[in-house]
Design an enzyme around this catalytic site. Sequence first.
Site, PDB file in Angstrom:
ATOM      1  CB  CYS A 162     -17.946  -1.259   3.363  1.00 16.65           C
ATOM      2  SG  CYS A 162     -16.480  -1.268   4.502  1.00 16.65           S
ATOM      3  CG  HIS A 181     -19.342  -3.862  -1.004  1.00 14.17           C
ATOM      4  ND1 HIS A 181     -19.881  -3.131   0.085  1.00 14.17           N
ATOM      5  CD2 HIS A 181     -19.414  -5.133  -0.182  1.00 14.17           C
ATOM      6  CE1 HIS A 181     -20.085  -3.818   0.920  1.00 14.17           C
ATOM      7  NE2 HIS A 181     -19.956  -5.146   1.030  1.00 14.17           N
ATOM      8  CG  HIS A 233     -19.894 -10.048   0.596  1.00 13.74           C
ATOM      9  ND1 HIS A 233     -21.352 -10.207   1.089  1.00 13.74           N
ATOM     10  CD2 HIS A 233     -19.600  -8.596   0.776  1.00 13.74           C
ATOM     11  CE1 HIS A 233     -21.590  -8.769   1.759  1.00 13.74           C
ATOM     12  NE2 HIS A 233     -20.698  -7.946   1.359  1.00 13.74           N
ATOM     13  CG  ASN A 279     -23.872  -5.454   0.109  1.00 13.20           C
ATOM     14  OD1 ASN A 279     -22.623  -5.777   0.226  1.00 13.20           O
ATOM     15  ND2 ASN A 279     -24.628  -5.067   1.154  1.00 13.20           N
TER      16      ASN A 279
END
Length: 129
Positions: free
Chosen positions: A105, A74, A72, A115
């Site tokens: 975030c 960013h 995951h 993201n």
Amino acid sequence: RTRAGIAVSMVCPYEGDVAESTLMQIVERMHAEDCDEIVICDTIGKATPAKTLRVLQAVKHSGVPMSKIALHLHDTYGQATANMLVGLQHGVAVMDASVGGIGGCPFAGPGASGNLATEDLVYMLHGMG
């Protein structure tokens, strides 16, 4: 199926670089508890391809199958696509992405982008054949 993510896996907004040995304690515990998919998250987007490589090498060395790992990523510092490529080159087949890179975030700071963009992921994969 159990999917669990480990936030700030690579760089912490409060403590800085996360030691691979610290992360592996969590990854190995999740694997021992039969977690089906373990998501390593670059929550604040500060991981570089070199850091991503070190983390994935540590996973490989730990004996946790790469088939259980997802990323995951960013794109705060424009590293998400490069980090994704490192993941692909080292056997990670699952990548979280969002249309237009939407998301983010609150810990990444003002102006932080979101993201890994789905269209960037698709463009790269098409370009790679």
